[in-house]
Design an enzyme around this catalytic site. Structure first.
Site, mmCIF file in Angstrom:
data_model
loop_
_atom_site.group_PDB
_atom_site.id
_atom_site.type_symbol
_atom_site.label_atom_id
_atom_site.label_comp_id
_atom_site.label_asym_id
_atom_site.label_seq_id
_atom_site.Cartn_x
_atom_site.Cartn_y
_atom_site.Cartn_z
ATOM 1 N N ARG A 1 0.798 -1.224 0.000
ATOM 2 C CA ARG A 1 0.000 0.000 0.000
ATOM 3 C C ARG A 1 0.834 1.279 0.000
ATOM 4 N NH1 ARG A 1 -2.047 -4.199 2.606
ATOM 5 N NH2 ARG A 1 -4.277 -4.639 2.443
ATOM 6 N N HIS B 1 2.831 -12.923 -5.119
ATOM 7 C CA HIS B 1 1.686 -12.968 -4.201
ATOM 8 C C HIS B 1 1.022 -14.345 -4.192
ATOM 9 C CE1 HIS B 1 -1.731 -11.499 -1.922
ATOM 10 N NE2 HIS B 1 -1.280 -10.262 -1.963
ATOM 11 N N HIS C 1 -0.811 -2.554 -4.594
ATOM 12 C CA HIS C 1 -0.231 -3.503 -5.549
ATOM 13 C C HIS C 1 -0.128 -2.964 -6.982
ATOM 14 C CE1 HIS C 1 0.029 -6.385 -2.440
ATOM 15 N NE2 HIS C 1 -1.184 -6.894 -2.503
ATOM 16 N N GLU D 1 4.949 -12.504 1.428
ATOM 17 C CA GLU D 1 5.352 -11.634 0.334
ATOM 18 C C GLU D 1 6.610 -10.865 0.731
ATOM 19 O OE1 GLU D 1 1.713 -9.243 -0.569
ATOM 20 O OE2 GLU D 1 0.883 -10.650 0.897
#
Length: 354
Positions: free
Chosen positions: A81, A179, A106, A319
Protein backbone atom coordinates in the site's frame (compact mmCIF):
# COMPACT_ATOMS: atom_id res chain seq x y z
CA UNK A 1 9.75 -34.77 -20.47
CA UNK A 2 11.09 -31.41 -21.61
CA UNK A 3 12.16 -29.19 -18.68
CA UNK A 4 10.00 -26.33 -20.04
CA UNK A 5 6.83 -26.79 -22.07
CA UNK A 6 4.03 -24.42 -22.96
CA UNK A 7 0.43 -24.52 -24.06
CA UNK A 8 -2.18 -21.88 -24.90
CA UNK A 9 -3.97 -20.36 -21.90
CA UNK A 10 -6.34 -17.98 -23.70
CA UNK A 11 -6.18 -14.37 -24.85
CA UNK A 12 -6.10 -10.98 -23.14
CA UNK A 13 -7.09 -7.95 -25.20
CA UNK A 14 -6.41 -9.93 -28.35
CA UNK A 15 -2.96 -11.04 -27.19
CA UNK A 16 -2.13 -14.71 -26.81
CA UNK A 17 -1.35 -15.88 -23.29
CA UNK A 18 0.54 -19.11 -22.63
CA UNK A 19 0.94 -21.44 -19.67
CA UNK A 20 4.52 -22.62 -19.13
CA UNK A 21 5.35 -25.74 -17.16
CA UNK A 22 8.74 -26.07 -15.46
CA UNK A 23 9.59 -29.66 -14.44
CA UNK A 24 12.57 -31.17 -12.65
CA UNK A 25 13.90 -34.72 -12.47
CA UNK A 26 12.25 -35.44 -9.10
CA UNK A 27 8.78 -34.80 -10.52
CA UNK A 28 8.14 -31.37 -9.03
CA UNK A 29 6.63 -28.76 -11.32
CA UNK A 30 5.55 -25.13 -11.53
CA UNK A 31 3.00 -23.78 -14.01
CA UNK A 32 3.39 -20.07 -14.74
CA UNK A 33 1.52 -17.85 -17.19
CA UNK A 34 2.90 -14.76 -18.86
CA UNK A 35 -0.28 -12.93 -17.85
CA UNK A 36 0.84 -11.22 -14.65
CA UNK A 37 3.65 -13.71 -14.14
CA UNK A 38 1.14 -15.81 -12.21
CA UNK A 39 2.20 -19.06 -10.55
CA UNK A 40 -0.89 -21.08 -11.48
CA UNK A 41 0.25 -24.31 -9.81
CA UNK A 42 3.22 -25.54 -7.80
CA UNK A 43 3.50 -29.27 -7.13
CA UNK A 44 6.00 -30.65 -4.61
CA UNK A 45 6.20 -33.98 -2.73
CA UNK A 46 4.88 -34.76 0.74
CA UNK A 47 6.80 -36.96 3.21
CA UNK A 48 5.65 -40.08 1.33
CA UNK A 49 6.73 -38.70 -2.02
CA UNK A 50 3.21 -37.92 -3.25
CA UNK A 51 2.94 -34.82 -5.39
CA UNK A 52 0.28 -32.20 -4.82
CA UNK A 53 -0.40 -28.64 -5.85
CA UNK A 54 0.12 -26.26 -2.90
CA UNK A 55 -1.02 -22.89 -4.30
CA UNK A 56 -4.44 -21.39 -4.92
CA UNK A 57 -5.51 -20.33 -8.39
CA UNK A 58 -7.97 -20.70 -11.24
CA UNK A 59 -8.47 -23.01 -14.22
CA UNK A 60 -8.88 -20.26 -16.83
CA UNK A 61 -7.39 -16.92 -17.74
CA UNK A 62 -10.87 -15.38 -17.68
CA UNK A 63 -11.22 -16.11 -13.98
CA UNK A 64 -7.88 -14.44 -13.24
CA UNK A 65 -9.04 -11.37 -15.15
CA UNK A 66 -12.46 -11.18 -13.53
CA UNK A 67 -12.03 -12.05 -9.88
CA UNK A 68 -8.50 -12.85 -8.74
CA UNK A 69 -7.36 -11.53 -5.33
CA UNK A 70 -3.81 -11.38 -6.73
CA UNK A 71 -3.40 -15.18 -6.76
CA UNK A 72 0.23 -16.06 -7.53
CA UNK A 73 1.07 -12.89 -9.45
CA UNK A 74 3.89 -10.39 -9.72
CA UNK A 75 2.72 -7.23 -7.97
CA UNK A 76 4.15 -3.87 -8.99
CA UNK A 77 5.33 -1.31 -9.65
CA UNK A 78 4.81 -1.04 -5.93
CA UNK A 79 3.62 -4.04 -3.93
CA UNK A 80 1.44 -3.40 -0.89
CA UNK A 81 0.00 0.00 0.00
CA UNK A 82 0.79 3.67 -0.51
CA UNK A 83 -1.32 6.04 1.60
CA UNK A 84 -3.77 8.07 -0.49
CA UNK A 85 -1.73 7.05 -3.54
CA UNK A 86 0.58 10.00 -2.95
CA UNK A 87 4.30 10.42 -2.56
CA UNK A 88 6.95 13.08 -3.11
CA UNK A 89 10.21 12.39 -4.92
CA UNK A 90 12.95 15.01 -5.38
CA UNK A 91 10.47 17.73 -4.43
CA UNK A 92 7.82 16.70 -6.96
CA UNK A 93 4.43 15.37 -5.89
CA UNK A 94 2.96 12.31 -7.58
CA UNK A 95 -0.60 10.99 -7.49
CA UNK A 96 -1.06 7.30 -8.20
CA UNK A 97 -4.28 5.44 -8.89
CA UNK A 98 -6.33 4.76 -5.75
CA UNK A 99 -7.77 1.26 -6.04
CA UNK A 100 -8.18 0.16 -2.41
CA UNK A 101 -10.47 2.67 -0.78
CA UNK A 102 -8.55 5.94 -0.63
CA UNK A 103 -5.20 4.17 -1.01
CA UNK A 104 -2.99 2.61 -3.67
CA UNK A 105 -2.55 -1.17 -3.59
CA UNK A 106 -0.23 -3.50 -5.55
CA UNK A 107 0.48 -1.15 -8.43
CA UNK A 108 -2.97 0.31 -9.09
CA UNK A 109 -5.96 -0.43 -11.25
CA UNK A 110 -3.91 -2.23 -13.91
CA UNK A 111 -0.70 -3.22 -12.18
CA UNK A 112 1.96 -5.69 -13.28
CA UNK A 113 -0.40 -8.51 -12.28
CA UNK A 114 -2.73 -7.55 -15.14
CA UNK A 115 -0.12 -7.10 -17.90
CA UNK A 116 0.91 -9.57 -20.59
CA UNK A 117 4.66 -10.12 -20.21
CA UNK A 118 7.12 -11.20 -22.89
CA UNK A 119 8.25 -14.74 -22.08
CA UNK A 120 11.42 -16.69 -22.82
CA UNK A 121 11.77 -20.34 -21.82
CA UNK A 122 15.20 -21.43 -20.56
CA UNK A 123 15.69 -25.19 -20.83
CA UNK A 124 18.45 -26.77 -18.76
CA UNK A 125 19.19 -28.71 -15.60
CA UNK A 126 17.34 -25.97 -13.73
CA UNK A 127 14.44 -25.00 -16.01
CA UNK A 128 13.51 -21.33 -15.97
CA UNK A 129 11.09 -18.79 -17.41
CA UNK A 130 12.28 -15.24 -18.00
CA UNK A 131 9.54 -12.63 -18.18
CA UNK A 132 10.00 -9.02 -19.25
CA UNK A 133 7.74 -5.97 -19.29
CA UNK A 134 8.31 -2.30 -20.13
CA UNK A 135 6.12 0.01 -18.06
CA UNK A 136 5.87 3.42 -19.76
CA UNK A 137 6.33 6.75 -18.02
CA UNK A 138 3.08 7.75 -16.30
CA UNK A 139 1.54 4.27 -16.15
CA UNK A 140 -0.77 4.21 -13.10
CA UNK A 141 0.81 7.58 -12.20
CA UNK A 142 4.40 6.36 -11.75
CA UNK A 143 7.26 8.43 -13.15
CA UNK A 144 9.80 7.04 -15.60
CA UNK A 145 9.90 4.16 -18.06
CA UNK A 146 10.64 1.04 -16.05
CA UNK A 147 12.16 -2.00 -17.77
CA UNK A 148 11.57 -5.10 -15.65
CA UNK A 149 12.68 -8.72 -15.82
CA UNK A 150 11.48 -11.51 -13.54
CA UNK A 151 12.97 -15.00 -13.82
CA UNK A 152 11.37 -18.06 -12.23
CA UNK A 153 13.69 -21.06 -11.79
CA UNK A 154 12.73 -24.52 -10.55
CA UNK A 155 15.85 -26.15 -9.15
CA UNK A 156 16.75 -29.82 -8.78
CA UNK A 157 16.33 -29.36 -5.00
CA UNK A 158 12.65 -28.35 -5.43
CA UNK A 159 13.33 -24.66 -4.84
CA UNK A 160 11.29 -22.04 -6.67
CA UNK A 161 13.71 -19.15 -7.13
CA UNK A 162 12.49 -15.73 -8.26
CA UNK A 163 15.00 -13.14 -9.48
CA UNK A 164 13.85 -9.58 -10.15
CA UNK A 165 15.67 -6.84 -12.08
CA UNK A 166 14.55 -3.34 -13.09
CA UNK A 167 16.03 -0.14 -14.54
CA UNK A 168 14.55 3.30 -15.10
CA UNK A 169 15.17 6.44 -17.15
CA UNK A 170 13.79 8.75 -14.43
CA UNK A 171 13.81 8.68 -10.63
CA UNK A 172 10.95 6.43 -9.53
CA UNK A 173 9.92 3.95 -6.84
CA UNK A 174 9.97 0.16 -7.19
CA UNK A 175 8.79 -2.61 -4.88
CA UNK A 176 8.11 -6.00 -6.49
CA UNK A 177 6.96 -9.29 -4.98
CA UNK A 178 5.15 -12.53 -5.71
CA UNK A 179 1.69 -12.97 -4.20
CA UNK A 180 1.23 -16.75 -4.07
CA UNK A 181 -1.30 -18.18 -1.62
CA UNK A 182 0.08 -21.36 -0.03
CA UNK A 183 -1.53 -24.28 1.73
CA UNK A 184 1.05 -27.04 2.25
CA UNK A 185 -1.64 -29.62 3.03
CA UNK A 186 -2.27 -29.83 -0.72
CA UNK A 187 -5.00 -28.49 -2.95
CA UNK A 188 -7.59 -31.14 -2.08
CA UNK A 189 -7.19 -30.18 1.59
CA UNK A 190 -7.39 -26.40 1.20
CA UNK A 191 -9.50 -25.05 4.05
CA UNK A 192 -9.17 -22.85 7.12
CA UNK A 193 -8.61 -25.78 9.45
CA UNK A 194 -5.52 -27.00 7.61
CA UNK A 195 -4.10 -23.49 7.08
CA UNK A 196 -4.51 -22.38 10.68
CA UNK A 197 -2.63 -25.42 11.96
CA UNK A 198 0.44 -24.61 9.80
CA UNK A 199 3.40 -24.01 12.09
CA UNK A 200 5.03 -20.70 11.23
CA UNK A 201 8.36 -19.15 12.10
CA UNK A 202 9.25 -15.61 11.00
CA UNK A 203 12.82 -14.53 11.74
CA UNK A 204 11.86 -11.05 12.87
CA UNK A 205 11.72 -9.30 16.22
CA UNK A 206 9.79 -6.26 14.94
CA UNK A 207 6.96 -5.39 12.58
CA UNK A 208 5.35 -2.23 11.17
CA UNK A 209 2.04 -1.53 12.97
CA UNK A 210 -0.89 -0.41 10.81
CA UNK A 211 -4.03 1.72 11.12
CA UNK A 212 -7.58 0.63 10.27
CA UNK A 213 -6.85 1.00 6.53
CA UNK A 214 -3.70 -1.18 6.82
CA UNK A 215 -1.40 1.83 6.32
CA UNK A 216 1.82 1.75 8.42
CA UNK A 217 1.92 4.16 11.34
CA UNK A 218 5.61 4.80 10.64
CA UNK A 219 7.07 3.01 13.65
CA UNK A 220 8.71 -0.34 14.27
CA UNK A 221 7.17 -2.30 17.13
CA UNK A 222 8.40 -5.36 19.03
CA UNK A 223 6.57 -8.61 18.35
CA UNK A 224 7.47 -10.04 21.76
CA UNK A 225 4.48 -10.27 24.05
CA UNK A 226 1.99 -9.83 21.19
CA UNK A 227 0.00 -12.26 19.00
CA UNK A 228 2.24 -11.20 16.11
CA UNK A 229 5.22 -13.06 17.61
CA UNK A 230 6.37 -15.92 15.37
CA UNK A 231 10.00 -15.61 16.38
CA UNK A 232 9.62 -19.11 17.78
CA UNK A 233 7.44 -21.65 15.89
CA UNK A 234 3.70 -21.32 16.51
CA UNK A 235 0.49 -22.39 14.79
CA UNK A 236 -0.88 -19.63 12.56
CA UNK A 237 -4.28 -19.97 14.25
CA UNK A 238 -3.02 -19.90 17.83
CA UNK A 239 -3.62 -16.19 18.36
CA UNK A 240 -5.31 -15.06 15.14
CA UNK A 241 -8.59 -14.32 16.92
CA UNK A 242 -7.03 -12.61 19.95
CA UNK A 243 -8.49 -9.32 21.12
CA UNK A 244 -5.62 -7.18 19.86
CA UNK A 245 -5.96 -3.89 17.95
CA UNK A 246 -3.52 -4.90 15.22
CA UNK A 247 -5.42 -8.11 14.47
CA UNK A 248 -8.68 -6.18 14.45
CA UNK A 249 -7.26 -3.61 12.02
CA UNK A 250 -6.34 -6.34 9.53
CA UNK A 251 -9.10 -8.86 10.42
CA UNK A 252 -6.27 -11.30 11.09
CA UNK A 253 -2.66 -11.13 9.94
CA UNK A 254 -1.77 -8.72 7.15
CA UNK A 255 1.47 -7.26 8.50
CA UNK A 256 4.98 -6.48 7.35
CA UNK A 257 7.74 -8.07 9.42
CA UNK A 258 11.15 -6.40 9.71
CA UNK A 259 13.98 -8.64 8.53
CA UNK A 260 17.67 -8.28 9.29
CA UNK A 261 18.91 -7.73 5.74
CA UNK A 262 21.83 -5.48 4.98
CA UNK A 263 22.76 -3.14 2.16
CA UNK A 264 24.78 -5.95 0.54
CA UNK A 265 21.47 -7.58 -0.54
CA UNK A 266 22.57 -11.00 0.68
CA UNK A 267 20.05 -13.82 0.96
CA UNK A 268 18.78 -14.44 4.47
CA UNK A 269 16.37 -16.92 6.02
CA UNK A 270 13.09 -15.05 6.54
CA UNK A 271 10.48 -17.67 7.43
CA UNK A 272 9.67 -21.36 7.73
CA UNK A 273 6.26 -23.01 7.34
CA UNK A 274 5.53 -26.62 8.37
CA UNK A 275 2.34 -28.61 7.81
CA UNK A 276 2.29 -31.74 9.98
CA UNK A 277 -0.30 -33.70 8.02
CA UNK A 278 1.72 -33.78 4.79
CA UNK A 279 5.13 -33.23 6.34
CA UNK A 280 5.83 -30.45 3.84
CA UNK A 281 8.20 -27.67 4.86
CA UNK A 282 8.62 -24.34 3.05
CA UNK A 283 11.56 -22.10 3.84
CA UNK A 284 11.60 -18.52 2.55
CA UNK A 285 14.94 -16.85 1.80
CA UNK A 286 15.16 -13.30 0.50
CA UNK A 287 17.31 -10.25 -0.06
CA UNK A 288 14.42 -7.94 0.91
CA UNK A 289 14.06 -6.01 4.20
CA UNK A 290 10.49 -7.13 4.86
CA UNK A 291 8.05 -9.98 4.49
CA UNK A 292 4.27 -9.53 4.57
CA UNK A 293 2.27 -12.24 6.30
CA UNK A 294 -1.28 -12.38 4.94
CA UNK A 295 -3.73 -15.04 6.06
CA UNK A 296 -6.35 -14.84 3.31
CA UNK A 297 -8.75 -12.87 5.48
CA UNK A 298 -10.75 -11.63 2.48
CA UNK A 299 -11.28 -15.00 0.81
CA UNK A 300 -14.97 -15.86 0.85
CA UNK A 301 -16.22 -19.07 -0.75
CA UNK A 302 -14.37 -18.29 -3.98
CA UNK A 303 -14.50 -21.05 -6.60
CA UNK A 304 -10.95 -22.01 -7.56
CA UNK A 305 -9.13 -24.75 -9.45
CA UNK A 306 -11.04 -27.99 -10.00
CA UNK A 307 -14.14 -26.38 -8.51
CA UNK A 308 -12.54 -26.14 -5.06
CA UNK A 309 -14.16 -23.59 -2.75
CA UNK A 310 -11.58 -21.27 -1.17
CA UNK A 311 -12.91 -20.22 2.20
CA UNK A 312 -11.75 -17.37 4.43
CA UNK A 313 -8.27 -18.01 5.84
CA UNK A 314 -7.69 -21.15 3.78
CA UNK A 315 -4.19 -20.12 2.63
CA UNK A 316 -1.36 -17.81 3.61
CA UNK A 317 1.00 -15.50 1.74
CA UNK A 318 4.58 -14.58 2.60
CA UNK A 319 5.35 -11.63 0.33
CA UNK A 320 8.99 -10.52 0.40
CA UNK A 321 9.18 -6.78 -0.11
CA UNK A 322 10.23 -3.30 0.82
CA UNK A 323 8.09 -1.87 3.60
CA UNK A 324 4.57 -0.74 2.64
CA UNK A 325 4.13 3.03 2.20
CA UNK A 326 7.90 3.45 2.42
CA UNK A 327 7.99 6.49 0.08
CA UNK A 328 6.14 8.40 2.82
CA UNK A 329 8.39 7.27 5.67
CA UNK A 330 12.00 8.48 5.29
CA UNK A 331 13.16 6.19 8.11
CA UNK A 332 12.02 3.07 6.21
CA UNK A 333 14.45 1.37 3.78
CA UNK A 334 14.41 3.29 0.50
CA UNK A 335 12.47 1.99 -2.51
CA UNK A 336 13.76 4.76 -4.80
CA UNK A 337 15.39 3.74 -8.08
CA UNK A 338 17.38 6.24 -10.13
CA UNK A 339 18.77 6.18 -13.68
CA UNK A 340 22.03 4.25 -13.81
CA UNK A 341 21.00 2.05 -10.88
CA UNK A 342 19.59 -1.48 -11.06
CA UNK A 343 16.87 -2.78 -8.79
CA UNK A 344 17.54 -6.40 -7.88
CA UNK A 345 15.72 -8.80 -5.61
CA UNK A 346 15.92 -12.54 -5.08
CA UNK A 347 13.48 -14.71 -3.18
CA UNK A 348 13.63 -18.48 -2.84
CA UNK A 349 10.76 -20.70 -1.71
CA UNK A 350 12.58 -23.91 -0.75
CA UNK A 351 10.58 -27.10 -0.20
CA UNK A 352 11.33 -30.24 1.77
CA UNK A 353 9.71 -32.61 4.27
CA UNK A 354 10.06 -33.80 7.80
Amino acid sequence: MEPVTKKPFGTVDGRTVDLYRLSNASGSSAEITNYGGIVVSLSVPDRKGRMDDIVLGFDSIGEYIEKSPHFGCITGRFANRIARGRFTLDGKNYQLATNHGANHLHGGMVGFDKRVWKAEAVNGSNPALKLSYVSPDGEEGYPGTLETEVTYTLTSDNDLRIDYLATTDMPTIVNLTNHSYFNLAGHDNVNAETMLRHELTIVAERYTPIDEASIPLGQLAEVEGTPLDFHTPAAVGKHINDDHPQLKNADGYDHNYVLKTGKDKRLIHAATVYEAGSGRVMEVHTTEPGVQLYTGNSLNAMRGKNGKSYQRRSALCLETQGYPDSPNHPDFPSTILRPGETYTQTTIYAFGTR
